[in-house]
Motif scaffolding. Structure first.
Motif, PDB file in Angstrom:
ATOM      1  N   ASN A 136      43.437  33.803  34.681  1.00 17.35           N
ATOM      2  CA  ASN A 136      43.451  34.968  35.779  1.00 17.35           C
ATOM      3  C   ASN A 136      43.640  34.488  36.978  1.00 17.35           C
ATOM      4  N   MET A 177      29.302  34.137  36.518  1.00 22.10           N
ATOM      5  CA  MET A 177      29.679  34.507  37.505  1.00 22.10           C
ATOM      6  C   MET A 177      31.231  35.320  36.986  1.00 22.10           C
ATOM      7  N   GLN A 178      31.405  36.476  38.078  1.00 19.62           N
ATOM      8  CA  GLN A 178      32.857  37.020  37.765  1.00 19.62           C
ATOM      9  C   GLN A 178      33.383  37.231  39.180  1.00 19.62           C
ATOM     10  N   PRO A 179      34.576  36.951  39.158  1.00 17.95           N
ATOM     11  CA  PRO A 179      35.690  36.307  38.146  1.00 17.95           C
ATOM     12  C   PRO A 179      35.164  35.039  37.836  1.00 17.95           C
ATOM     13  N   GLY A 180      35.855  34.340  36.887  1.00 18.97           N
ATOM     14  CA  GLY A 180      35.518  32.902  36.718  1.00 18.97           C
ATOM     15  C   GLY A 180      34.681  32.692  35.603  1.00 18.97           C
ATOM     16  N   GLY A 181      34.363  33.560  34.618  1.00 20.74           N
ATOM     17  CA  GLY A 181      33.255  33.542  33.600  1.00 20.74           C
ATOM     18  C   GLY A 181      33.622  32.317  32.721  1.00 20.74           C
ATOM     19  N   PRO A 182      34.748  32.303  32.159  1.00 22.91           N
ATOM     20  CA  PRO A 182      35.216  31.212  31.186  1.00 22.91           C
ATOM     21  C   PRO A 182      35.696  29.773  31.840  1.00 22.91           C
ATOM     22  N   SER A 222      40.455  34.678  39.358  1.00 22.27           N
ATOM     23  CA  SER A 222      39.474  33.666  38.765  1.00 22.27           C
ATOM     24  C   SER A 222      39.749  32.261  39.092  1.00 22.27           C
ATOM     25  N   PRO A 262      39.730  29.445  34.509  1.00 28.18           N
ATOM     26  CA  PRO A 262      40.482  30.486  33.536  1.00 28.18           C
ATOM     27  C   PRO A 262      41.788  30.843  34.263  1.00 28.18           C
ATOM     28  N   SER A 284      40.020  40.579  37.919  1.00 30.06           N
ATOM     29  CA  SER A 284      40.492  39.146  38.329  1.00 30.06           C
ATOM     30  C   SER A 284      41.967  39.005  38.041  1.00 30.06           C
TER      31      SER A 284
HETATM   32  O1  MOO Z   1      35.462  35.814  34.787  1.00 32.55           O
HETATM   33 MO1  MOO Z   1      37.330  36.332  34.148  1.00 32.55          MO
HETATM   34  O2  MOO Z   1      37.668  35.412  35.647  1.00 32.55           O
HETATM   35  O3  MOO Z   1      36.796  37.823  35.336  1.00 32.55           O
HETATM   36  O4  MOO Z   1      38.668  37.773  34.599  1.00 32.55           O
END
Ligand code: MOO
Ligand SMILES: Nc1nc2c(c(=O)[nH]1)N[C@H]1C(S)=C(S)[C@@H](COP(=O)(O)OP(=O)(O)OC[C@H]3O[C@@H](n4cnc5c(N)ncnc54)[C@H](O)[C@@H]3O)O[C@H]1N2
Length: 707
Positions: A607, A579-584, A610, A605, A673
């Motif tokens: 950001n 997913m983006q945002p929220g990848g990590p 995010s 994460p 994000s």
């Molecule tokens: O996945 Mo990160 O949350 O875009 O900046």
């Protein structure tokens, strides 16, 4: 609601299975092609008669069993009379009928009146998001629309058992997540058998799973357990076999515990560089794993030692989300006495039996009865002026509205005459004592939310104290050496703690009891925050962290949880969600303070966009279910885009947006994000699913209301 028991012993197709579904549960049947899954469905639907076999609807609550197929006894109930509906890959609607007529067909066939069948159809069309299609002919629908209508039709018929045969396999890719959610909701409390080759469907839809391979059941159990610790060869090689990997991102091999800490990316992060791309976890899988880790902790909130007694008056002064831990029982009836539903005259119906327009009956006006007073018993031949809510006097059995009296207004003196030009049935416009609730009735069941209507009903029923579930205690930790408190002066490279504000507020809105801490990028400090008992015995039910989860050199959350795991104090998974945002993201269970057992920890994460989007997707629904927040789910809908949008196809992108005056979705700000101020202007989250690289202006997109 029936359960289902199927036994098949079929030489011709070499299928030998024995499968049971408890009433109200959904069983997924998974397995390779040609394993016998479709044979099983055809047998239940009555479309195929095996060499030997039985299909029985098992009665719930005292109803007897109903045998649909019994080869030994020569029983075969025809498909249309089995109380079973089959929803296949292709919708197979009645092409010449309208959408509404298609959905109303089942209820009509079951004997409902036309208007009632239309109501049922409307409800289901609403539920699947197809109300706008009601008047269209089925032949004019797109594939995804038609399948949505087919889902509504299947469930509107209120079958004993729903059979789903690869229900999402033929749907265009962008519609799949939405339809899966529609199905998931529709299946709640319904006895169903879902045949699928897609583990994502099984995870999302089923309570239990059986794996059928070469005509035999090779694995069987609750969905979470089977998919988490698969034994069969079929499930073990699943990532390769998952036909729809593109929707979820690749589904990682289920690990041996709910948080999945044996996924290829672990807290050590070692394999991440080489495996990051294909190790991405799907959004739905992560949501499911977060739910599996967090729900047990939230379930304790209604336990006797956690539930608390609350004065209803206090809840009215401070109406935050709460739910009942025990049923509330009325101490008085509502209404407490028979009373007038209209302003008019209390009469004896027998006195007006002969009244007509040509021969009105005149009665003597008695003393008026305002609300709050009890009038004298009504004598024969008299009519007492009565106001809405006032007790109907003894002797009277009906109220005639003032508009229907002659003269049609109050102001007559006692002893004057008033005429009536029609008879009235006894009971007309009389609200009977106890018609809302009687003393001793359960007014609200355990689990009910305490919203405005519920608080009103409690007060009306004379209930002034209730037992409520405890608020979930959430420890919110903002990590980062650059993070400073709200309003503090900033040095070079420093930022204000936006996450501590946005997430604390978001958590409190859903009814959580939140404590906020900030901690520098210092593993020892983070560890001691978790392990040192403080706060006077306040132990969190859930820990939420922001920051410190990605690939940098000072990832405090990941490093601290890794160290705790090495010491046997935590299980942790850190990796990428598609997913983006929220990848990590990270998910762990960890020993906290003096508390017994482990506490779930959800790591978002840093950001700011995010972190908040992650909360919306992964935690808000779980907390809302636990606290009684209503509505528990944000409103969702589909609308055309006002502008084109591009999105990395490998991830589920969540953009921020708003609806314009013509109901189209306008994007607010870019995908970045860090754009929290722009997020603050948005009223919807916009979902661009995996597999979509570009949408044109005018294309439909799913949105979710946030403001
Ligand atoms: O996945 Mo990160 O949350 O875009 O900046
Ligand atoms: N080499 C890579 N770098 C990054 C990756 C990656 O995969 N490889 N992922 C990026 C993505 S996407 C995100 S999201 C972030 C997540 O990073 P962390 O969770 O480790 O967060 P931090 O590095 O601590 O902070 C990120 C960003 O957010 C600001 N921040 C942190 N906490 C707060 C707070 N409480 N209030 C306001 N702002 C906060 C922080 O100052 C940073 O600017 O990693 C990318 N990098």
């Amino acid at each position: 609601m029936s359960g289902l028991h199927v036994t098949v012993d079929d030489g011709a197709r070499d299928v030998r299975v024995d499968v049971a579904v408890a009433p109200g549960r959904t069983l997924a049947v998974v397995g390779p092609n040609g394993a016998g899954k479709s044979t099983l469905l055809s047998v239940v639907a009555g479309l195929y008669v095996p060499t030997s076999g039985r299909v029985v609807l098992t009665g719930a609550r005292g109803e007897g069993d109903r045998v649909l197929t019994d080869t030994a006894a020569g029983t075969l109930v025809p498909p249309a009379r089995r109380g079973v509906v089959l929803l296949g890959q292709r919708p197979e609607l009645f092409e010449h009928l309208t959408v509404r007529a298609n959905v109303a067909f089942g209820p009509r066939a079951a004997g409902l009146r036309r208007a009632d069948a239309r109501d049922v159809a409307s409800r289901w069309l609403d539920a699947v998001g197809a109300q706008g299609l009601a008047r269209r002919r089925a032949q004019a629908l797109s594939g995804g629309q038609a399948q949505r209508v087919a889902i509504a039709r299947a469930f509107a018929a209120e079958p004993q058992v729903v059979l789903l045969d690869e229900p999402l396999a033929a749907v265009d890719v962008p519609s799949v997540p939405h339809l899966r959610e529609v199905l998931r909701r529709a299946l709640a409390g319904v006895t169903a058998l879902v045949v699928t080759h897609d583990v994502a469907d099984a995870l999302a839809l089923a309570d239990d799973v059986v794996v059928v391979d070469r005509g035999r059941v090779v694995e069987h159990g609750p969905a979470a357990e089977v998919l988490d610790a698969p034994r069969s060869a079929f499930l073990r090689q699943l990532p390769a076999a998952t036909g729809r990997a593109g929707i979820l991102g690749s589904v990682s091999t289920p690990g041996p515990d709910p948080i999945g800490h044996t996924d290829p990316t672990t807290h050590t992060g070692e394999r991440e560089a080489e495996g990051a791309e294909h190790a991405r976890r799907g959004v739905e899988e992560h949501a499911w794993r977060v739910a599996a880790a967090v729900r047990p902790a939230l379930a304790t909130l209604v336990a006797p030692h956690r539930a608390t007694e609350l004065a209803v008056a206090d809840a009215v002064v401070d109406p935050r989300p709460r739910s009942l831990a025990a049923a509330a029982v009325a101490t008085v009836a509502t209404p407490g006495f028979d009373n007038a539903q209209m302003d008019g005259y209390a009469v004896r119906a027998a006195d007006l039996a002969g009244a007509s327009a040509t021969a009105p009956v005149a009665l003597v006006v008695a003393d008026p009865i305002p609300a709050g007073r009890t009038g004298a018993p009504l004598a024969a031949g008299t009519a007492a002026p009565i106001m809405t809510g006032a007790p109907v006097p003894d002797g009277a059995d009906a109220v005639v509205r003032i508009e229907d009296a002659l003269p049609p207004r109050f102001g007559q003196d006692a002893g004057d005459r008033v005429s009536f030009s029609a008879p009235v049935d006894a009971g007309t416009f009389v609200r009977r004592a106890g018609s809302d609730a009687s003393a001793g009735d359960v007014v609200l069941a355990a689990g009910a939310p305490l919203g405005p209507a519920q608080l009103g009903a409690l007060v009306a029923s004379g209930i002034d104290r209730v037992r409520v579930a405890d608020a979930p205690r959430v420890l919110l930790v903002s990590t980062g050496s650059e993070v400073r408190g709200a309003g503090e002066a900033l040095g070079p490279g420093q930022v204000h703690d936006a996450n501590g504000a946005s997430l604390a507020a978001a958590l409190r809105v859903v009814g959580a009891d939140v404590r906020v801490r900030t901690v520098a990028d210092d593993v020892a400090a983070f560890r001691s925050l978790l392990t040192t008992p403080d706060d006077g015995g306040w132990t969190p039910d859930l820990v939420v962290t922001t920051g410190g989860v990605s690939a940098g050199a000072y990832e405090v959350v990941r490093l601290a949880l890794g160290a705790l795991a090495d010491d046997g104090l935590a299980d942790a998974w850190f990796g990428h969600v598609a997913m983006q945002p929220g990848g990590p993201q990270g998910l762990a269970t960890v020993a906290v303070g003096r508390g017994e057992g482990r506490v779930p920890l959800v790591a978002f994460p840093g950001n700011p966009v995010s972190a908040l989007v992650s909360f919306e997707l992964f935690l808000r629904p779980l907390l809302a279910d636990a606290t009684g927040l209503r509505p528990a789910r944000r409103g969702r809908g589909r609308a055309p885009l006002a502008e084109a949008v591009d999105s990395p196809p490998a991830v589920h992108q969540v953009r921020r947006g708003a609806l314009d005056d013509s109901g189209r979705v306008v994007l607010v700000g870019g995908p970045g994000s860090h754009l929290l101020a722009r997020y603050a202007e948005a009223t919807v989250l916009v979902h661009v699913p995996v597999g979509v690289a570009h949408l044109d202006a005018g294309d439909e997109i799913e949105y979710e209301e946030i403001g």
